[in-house]
Scaffold this motif. Structure first.
Motif, PDB file in Angstrom:
ATOM      1  N   UNK A 122       0.828  -1.198   0.000  1.00 51.46           N
ATOM      2  CA  UNK A 122       0.000   0.000   0.000  1.00 51.46           C
ATOM      3  C   UNK A 122       0.868   1.255   0.000  1.00 51.46           C
ATOM      4  N   UNK A 123       0.218   2.416  -0.030  1.00 49.37           N
ATOM      5  CA  UNK A 123       0.932   3.675   0.098  1.00 49.37           C
ATOM      6  C   UNK A 123       1.593   3.761   1.473  1.00 49.37           C
ATOM      7  N   UNK A 124       2.805   4.307   1.489  1.00 48.16           N
ATOM      8  CA  UNK A 124       3.508   4.584   2.742  1.00 48.16           C
ATOM      9  C   UNK A 124       3.686   6.094   2.811  1.00 48.16           C
ATOM     10  N   UNK A 125       3.120   6.690   3.849  1.00 48.03           N
ATOM     11  CA  UNK A 125       3.071   8.144   3.979  1.00 48.03           C
ATOM     12  C   UNK A 125       3.866   8.564   5.218  1.00 48.03           C
ATOM     13  N   UNK A 126       4.585   9.669   5.118  1.00 49.79           N
ATOM     14  CA  UNK A 126       5.421  10.078   6.245  1.00 49.79           C
ATOM     15  C   UNK A 126       5.421  11.595   6.409  1.00 49.79           C
ATOM     16  N   UNK A 127       5.465  12.038   7.647  1.00 49.88           N
ATOM     17  CA  UNK A 127       5.631  13.448   7.970  1.00 49.88           C
ATOM     18  C   UNK A 127       7.122  13.750   8.091  1.00 49.88           C
ATOM     19  N   UNK A 128       7.550  14.885   7.542  1.00 51.72           N
ATOM     20  CA  UNK A 128       8.958  15.248   7.589  1.00 51.72           C
ATOM     21  C   UNK A 128       9.145  16.650   8.148  1.00 51.72           C
ATOM     22  N   UNK A 129      10.297  16.837   8.813  1.00 48.87           N
ATOM     23  CA  UNK A 129      10.697  18.141   9.328  1.00 48.87           C
ATOM     24  C   UNK A 129      11.736  18.712   8.366  1.00 48.87           C
ATOM     25  N   UNK A 130      11.618  19.993   7.982  1.00 48.24           N
ATOM     26  CA  UNK A 130      12.552  20.563   7.006  1.00 48.24           C
ATOM     27  C   UNK A 130      14.023  20.404   7.369  1.00 48.24           C
ATOM     28  N   UNK A 131      14.338  20.329   8.668  1.00 49.53           N
ATOM     29  CA  UNK A 131      15.737  20.223   9.090  1.00 49.53           C
ATOM     30  C   UNK A 131      16.244  18.790   9.133  1.00 49.53           C
ATOM     31  N   UNK A 132      15.372  17.818   8.857  1.00 51.40           N
ATOM     32  CA  UNK A 132      15.773  16.405   8.914  1.00 51.40           C
ATOM     33  C   UNK A 132      15.323  15.652   7.668  1.00 51.40           C
ATOM     34  N   UNK A 133      15.624  16.211   6.498  1.00 53.03           N
ATOM     35  CA  UNK A 133      15.247  15.564   5.241  1.00 53.03           C
ATOM     36  C   UNK A 133      16.227  15.953   4.129  1.00 53.03           C
ATOM     37  N   UNK A 134      17.481  15.630   4.370  1.00 50.99           N
ATOM     38  CA  UNK A 134      18.496  15.894   3.353  1.00 50.99           C
ATOM     39  C   UNK A 134      18.292  14.981   2.146  1.00 50.99           C
ATOM     40  N   UNK A 146       8.486   4.530   0.313  1.00 53.71           N
ATOM     41  CA  UNK A 146       7.637   5.647   0.724  1.00 53.71           C
ATOM     42  C   UNK A 146       7.094   6.326  -0.526  1.00 53.71           C
ATOM     43  N   UNK A 147       5.791   6.526  -0.577  1.00 58.76           N
ATOM     44  CA  UNK A 147       5.152   7.088  -1.767  1.00 58.76           C
ATOM     45  C   UNK A 147       4.666   8.520  -1.590  1.00 58.76           C
ATOM     46  N   UNK A 148       4.340   8.893  -0.351  1.00 57.88           N
ATOM     47  CA  UNK A 148       3.756  10.203  -0.110  1.00 57.88           C
ATOM     48  C   UNK A 148       4.383  10.826   1.125  1.00 57.88           C
ATOM     49  N   UNK A 149       4.631  12.121   1.060  1.00 55.11           N
ATOM     50  CA  UNK A 149       5.202  12.773   2.230  1.00 55.11           C
ATOM     51  C   UNK A 149       4.604  14.157   2.432  1.00 55.11           C
ATOM     52  N   UNK A 150       4.659  14.582   3.687  1.00 58.44           N
ATOM     53  CA  UNK A 150       4.179  15.901   4.075  1.00 58.44           C
ATOM     54  C   UNK A 150       5.289  16.627   4.819  1.00 58.44           C
ATOM     55  N   UNK A 151       5.580  17.839   4.402  1.00 56.18           N
ATOM     56  CA  UNK A 151       6.673  18.609   4.987  1.00 56.18           C
ATOM     57  C   UNK A 151       6.093  19.688   5.896  1.00 56.18           C
ATOM     58  N   UNK A 152       6.505  19.692   7.154  1.00 58.35           N
ATOM     59  CA  UNK A 152       6.009  20.659   8.131  1.00 58.35           C
ATOM     60  C   UNK A 152       6.687  22.002   7.994  1.00 58.35           C
ATOM     61  N   UNK A 153       6.338  22.732   6.945  1.00 56.89           N
ATOM     62  CA  UNK A 153       6.931  24.039   6.681  1.00 56.89           C
ATOM     63  C   UNK A 153       6.532  25.033   7.770  1.00 56.89           C
TER      64      UNK A 153
END
Length: 428
Positions: A122-134, A146-153
């Motif tokens: 299935x889809x794998x979705x993750x929340x990311x922090x701008x300072x921890x996603x090089x 991982x197919x979908x991500x959300x960045x906490x801008x």
């Protein structure tokens, strides 16, 4: 047509704060979920390098030894559920926090365990922090599946980011979005917060234009929630934390809708706008889900329950038994109401979906006429495609209802669980 302002408060009282005795959560271990259809999995990673004062979610400052304890225990919790979930139909795996990638190797080990034990496709979705996603982090996540991500801008304005205690600046936020889009995930969502301290309507417009210009697939916007148990609420007491001004909320939402629609997005939820034909990123609209990790909740249709928030207590409980702090039995009526709440959030209430889930003998009208009719009279919803849809004018008031829900239900549950590892009871 009744003015919406005369109807939303009574409805909130009825839906959110009424019948408290019915919604009692207390310590008991419900039966394991089995043979769930279209179920989501959730993993909570409660670690951050910087604890933002406005964040209401369960998180602790990152320590290597504490993460090792957490990781070992999550693997044990997965093993407890594995024999019971073998026949389930999984629709997504969602990873939230905290900052899930604060220890990427450990996270990938846990995700690999989940994928292997439950044969996830299935889809794998993750929340990311701008300072921890090089760049390397993003490449590893994509390679893993991982197919979908959300960045906490949250914001792209340095002054406002400092006001809310974020440990990144606007340039870092924009560059993180750019890397995410370039890596080529199925969907990239940008999270933005509005009515922040010192934030003007012009600041908000600049934030929206900044993320639109990076080509994100979806934009999700959230008002500042002043939860009493956030770090800000604890240090200044909630009475000194002012709730956002209603007129400013309305102005910012109106601007958001206008700007995003003119930029080619469509409104896909109360708080979210999506490019046509793209996958929608959402963390909270699975009807049934099973959670892993401290503070993770589960909704099985028969029970709703939440794990203890404390990492040490979570680890001490496993592997002898599940680390469930509070549970509540869910009857059919309550499950239907839960379904309706999140369909309203998505702006579309499908009659066929309701009947498919609960049975052809049920209908939206026969079960929820006392709720749907007042919303219709207020012009907040209208008939659509055999079901209902939330109107443009109704979306604002639904937004207000969602806000009240968060400040009432969630505050009682999360506030109690944050104060004590094993609360005696909570009335929602």
């Amino acid at each position: 047509m009744l003015p919406a302002k005369f109807i939303w408060k009574p409805l909130i009282q009825k839906l959110v704060t009424g019948h408290r005795k019915r919604f009692r959560m207390f310590p008991y271990e419900p039966s394991y979920p089995t043979d769930l259809k279209r179920v989501g999995l959730y993993l909570h990673v409660p670690f951050c390098k910087n604890l933002c004062p406005f964040c209401p979610y369960n998180r602790v400052e990152y320590q290597d030894t504490l993460f090792e304890q957490y990781e070992k225990s999550v693997h044990e919790e997965i093993e407890l559920y594995t024999p019971h979930l073998k026949g389930s139909d999984f629709v997504s795996l969602y990873i939230g926090g905290g900052t899930p990638t604060v220890n990427l190797p450990g996270l990938l080990r846990i995700l690999n365990h989940l994928k292997n034990n439950f044969s996830l496709s299935c889809d794998i979705c993750i929340e990311l922090h701008p300072a921890n996603m090089e760049t390397e982090c993003l490449k590893e996540l994509k390679q893993f599946g991982v197919t979908m991500l959300s960045v906490g801008i949250e914001s792209t304005t340095d002054r406002i980011l400092r006001n809310i205690g974020r440990n990144h600046d606007g340039e870092t936020a924009i560059k993180s979005l750019r890397r995410a889009v370039e890596t080529g995930f199925d969907a990239v969502n940008a999270d933005l917060m509005f009515v922040l301290p010192g934030q003007s309507l012009k600041d908000w417009e600049n934030d929206l234009n900044a993320v639109i210009n990076e080509g994100v697939d979806q934009v999700s916007t959230y008002p500042l929630f002043s939860f009493p148990y956030s770090d800000l609420g604890q240090s200044q007491q909630i009475r000194s934390v002012k709730r956002p001004d209603s007129s400013l909320i309305r102005s910012m939402l109106k601007l958001t809708d206008s700007l995003l629609i003119s930029s080619g997005y469509e409104r896909c939820a109360v708080w979210s706008w999506l490019k046509p034909s793209m996958k929608k990123f959402s963390s909270i609209t699975r009807h049934h889900y099973v959670g892993f990790g401290p503070s993770a909740a589960s909704m099985t249709g028969k029970d709703f329950y939440v794990n203890t928030f404390d990492v040490a207590s979570y680890a001490e409980t496993l592997p002898k038994k599940r680390p469930i702090a509070l549970s509540m039995a869910v009857d059919l009526r309550l499950e239907m109401a839960y379904w309706l709440y999140w369909r309203v959030y998505e702006l579309k209430i499908q009659q066929n979906d309701f009947k498919e889930l609960f049975g052809k003998e049920y209908s939206l009208e026969s079960n929820f006429q006392n709720i749907l009719k007042p919303f219709q009279r207020a012009g907040m919803i209208e008939k659509w495609n055999g079901g209902y849809q939330v109107t443009n004018s109704g979306a604002y008031w639904i937004h207000r209802l969602e806000n009240e829900y968060s400040l009432n239900y969630i505050n009682r549950l999360w506030g109690s669980c944050r104060k004590a590892s094993w609360p005696k009871e909570v009335y929602l």
